[in-house]
Design a protein around this motif. Structure first.
Motif, PDB file in Angstrom:
ATOM      1  N   VAL A  44       0.852  -1.199   0.000  1.00 28.39           N
ATOM      2  CA  VAL A  44       0.000   0.000   0.000  1.00 28.39           C
ATOM      3  C   VAL A  44       0.885   1.246   0.000  1.00 28.39           C
ATOM      4  CG1 VAL A  44      -1.625   1.339   1.358  1.00 28.39           C
ATOM      5  CG2 VAL A  44      -1.958  -1.111   1.113  1.00 28.39           C
ATOM      6  N   GLY A  45       0.544   2.171  -0.862  1.00 33.46           N
ATOM      7  CA  GLY A  45       1.325   3.387  -0.988  1.00 33.46           C
ATOM      8  C   GLY A  45       2.444   3.303  -1.997  1.00 33.46           C
ATOM      9  N   GLY A  46       2.695   2.112  -2.505  1.00 33.58           N
ATOM     10  CA  GLY A  46       3.772   1.925  -3.461  1.00 33.58           C
ATOM     11  C   GLY A  46       3.373   2.286  -4.885  1.00 33.58           C
ATOM     12  N   SER A  47       4.296   2.004  -5.806  1.00 35.04           N
ATOM     13  CA  SER A  47       4.093   2.372  -7.207  1.00 35.04           C
ATOM     14  C   SER A  47       4.409   1.197  -8.122  1.00 35.04           C
ATOM     15  CB  SER A  47       5.004   3.545  -7.579  1.00 35.04           C
ATOM     16  OG  SER A  47       4.710   4.691  -6.821  1.00 35.04           O
ATOM     17  N   LEU A  48       3.760   1.207  -9.255  1.00 38.30           N
ATOM     18  CA  LEU A  48       4.060   0.282 -10.335  1.00 38.30           C
ATOM     19  C   LEU A  48       3.905   1.022 -11.655  1.00 38.30           C
ATOM     20  CD1 LEU A  48       2.227  -3.076  -9.429  1.00 38.30           C
ATOM     21  CD2 LEU A  48       4.694  -2.718  -9.592  1.00 38.30           C
ATOM     22  N   ASN A  49       4.670   0.582 -12.645  1.00 41.62           N
ATOM     23  CA  ASN A  49       4.551   1.158 -13.977  1.00 41.62           C
ATOM     24  C   ASN A  49       4.217   0.038 -14.952  1.00 41.62           C
ATOM     25  OD1 ASN A  49       4.597   3.066 -16.027  1.00 41.62           O
ATOM     26  ND2 ASN A  49       6.788   2.841 -16.388  1.00 41.62           N
ATOM     27  N   LEU A  50       3.008   0.067 -15.458  1.00 41.55           N
ATOM     28  CA  LEU A  50       2.588  -0.938 -16.431  1.00 41.55           C
ATOM     29  C   LEU A  50       2.920  -0.472 -17.840  1.00 41.55           C
ATOM     30  CD1 LEU A  50      -0.947  -1.883 -15.060  1.00 41.55           C
ATOM     31  CD2 LEU A  50       1.305  -2.740 -14.359  1.00 41.55           C
ATOM     32  N   SER A  51       3.239  -1.430 -18.681  1.00 37.98           N
ATOM     33  CA  SER A  51       3.499  -1.155 -20.090  1.00 37.98           C
ATOM     34  C   SER A  51       2.590  -2.018 -20.944  1.00 37.98           C
ATOM     35  CB  SER A  51       4.960  -1.459 -20.449  1.00 37.98           C
ATOM     36  OG  SER A  51       5.850  -0.679 -19.703  1.00 37.98           O
ATOM     37  N   CYS A  52       2.285  -1.527 -22.098  1.00 37.39           N
ATOM     38  CA  CYS A  52       1.500  -2.289 -23.070  1.00 37.39           C
ATOM     39  C   CYS A  52       2.110  -2.019 -24.438  1.00 37.39           C
ATOM     40  CB  CYS A  52       0.047  -1.860 -23.034  1.00 37.39           C
ATOM     41  SG  CYS A  52      -0.967  -2.556 -24.370  1.00 37.39           S
TER      42      CYS A  52
END
Length: 125
Positions: A14-22
């Protein structure tokens, strides 16, 4: 025919980050409006974000506005979803979608022509 492949999902606190790619196949990526949707278990697929072919017009759902950003690199046939300040309710399978459209059009409904298989995002508390 356009093939879409999502990546970047995973487990985050919780509070973290992710970067999704497509990443999309084909040579006319800039002609496609792109969207991100998500689906949690037992829930309907819901709109997250959309970006027009040229990257100028962007739209977010109220649930993620101010926390998520969307961008695209047409030279790489890739659209991104940067997710910050993640909450447990953000946990879902995230899908990208493509629909051929005029340059400044975005779509918030799931009437897209092409869909990826999704990438799982899990948020732990």
């Amino acid at each position: 025919q356009v093939q879409l492949v999502e990546s970047g999902g995973g487990l985050v606190q919780v509070g973290g980050s992710l970067n999704l790619s497509c990443t999309a196949s084909g040579r006319t990526f800039s002609r496609y409006a792109m969207g991100w949707f998500r689906q949690a278990p037992g829930k309907e697929r819901e709109f997250v974000a959309a970006i027009c072919g040229g990257g100028i017009m962007i739209h977010f759902s109220d649930y993620v506005k101010g926390r998520f950003t969307v961008s695209r690199d047409n030279a790489k046939n890739t659209v991104y979803l940067q997710m910050n300040a993640l909450k447990p309710e953000d946990a879902a399978v995230y899908f990208c979608a493509a629909k051929m459209a005029p340059p400044r059009v975005v779509f918030t409904s799931p009437n897209y022509d092409y869909w990826g298989r999704g990438t799982q995002v899990t948020v732990s508390s």
